[in-house]
Motif scaffolding. Structure first.
Motif, short mmCIF file in Angstrom:
data_model
loop_
_atom_site.label_atom_id
_atom_site.label_comp_id
_atom_site.label_asym_id
_atom_site.label_seq_id
_atom_site.Cartn_x
_atom_site.Cartn_y
_atom_site.Cartn_z
N THR A 108 0.83 -1.21 0.00
CA THR A 108 0.00 0.00 0.00
C THR A 108 0.86 1.26 0.00
O THR A 108 0.34 2.36 0.00
N ASN A 142 -6.99 -7.62 -6.51
CA ASN A 142 -6.53 -6.34 -5.97
C ASN A 142 -5.05 -6.14 -6.27
O ASN A 142 -4.23 -7.03 -6.03
N SER A 144 -3.10 -3.25 -5.05
CA SER A 144 -2.96 -1.99 -4.31
C SER A 144 -1.62 -1.31 -4.59
O SER A 144 -1.51 -0.09 -4.51
#
Length: 196
Positions: A108, A142, A144
């Motif tokens: 992230t 995902n 990220s």
């Protein structure tokens, strides 16, 4: 590389390969203004959340047979370290599909990803000739690490028609996608920038 039935196979390897020069171009020199622009861009990238996980940058090459690819990856990693303080450098056997995808899917913090190697409009080749297909960047998964990051793929034709790799990566909303439009010489970005 030959790609058949979803498997990339190394067809031919030439030790100490150097591209034949078809057209002589004046070697680019990074001017102070360009270096200042780069510094400014790096400064503006420091926008990630402080409580995130993973490195702020990743520099990788699955091509240790090209000394220039290894040197350029080390150079990029040093720049990333100075700019962000956190870099994940993967060279040769460390640059596996699983390792690279793990950072892209779970980080992230990631602000920048630089990959130097082989590719085409639908694939980037990682260690042991393992392909990262455009379909591996499914919108159902995902990523990220790609969100709001700068992606520089110094690989041949990864920004060429039919743009399947570019479109798949762009579906995860990176800040920028930069890739080769033709067969690129293996060198620093300043020397090949006209080919991006």
């Amino acid at each position: 590389y030959d790609i058949e039935d979803g498997k990339a196979t190394l067809r031919n390897k030439i030790d100490n390969f150097a591209l034949a020069v078809g057209v002589l171009r004046k070697t680019a020199v990074a001017s102070p203004a360009v270096m200042q622009l780069k510094a400014s861009l790096l400064q503006n990238l420091k926008l990630s959340l402080p409580q995130g996980r993973g490195p702020k940058a990743m520099a990788n090459t699955a091509c240790p047979e090209f000394p220039s690819a290894v040197q350029a990856t080390n150079d990029v990693a040093n720049i990333f370290t100075q700019a962000f303080g956190s870099v994940d450098k993967k060279i040769g056997a460390a640059s596996t599909k699983a390792a690279v995808m793990n950072v892209l899917q779970t980080s992230t913090n990631l602000l920048a990803w630089n990959n130097i190697g082989h590719g085409n409009p639908g694939v980037i080749i990682q260690w042991n000739s393992e392909p990262m297909w455009s379909s591996d960047f499914s919108s159902a998964t995902n990523f990220s690490g790609l969100y709001h990051s700068v992606v520089l793929l110094n690989s041949c034709n990864v920004c060429a028609s039919p743009f399947s790799l570019k479109n798949a990566i762009m579906s995860h909303n990176p800040r920028a996608y930069i890739g080769g439009i033709i067969s690129l010489p293996v060198a620093r970005s300043e020397f090949v920038d006209v080919d991006f």
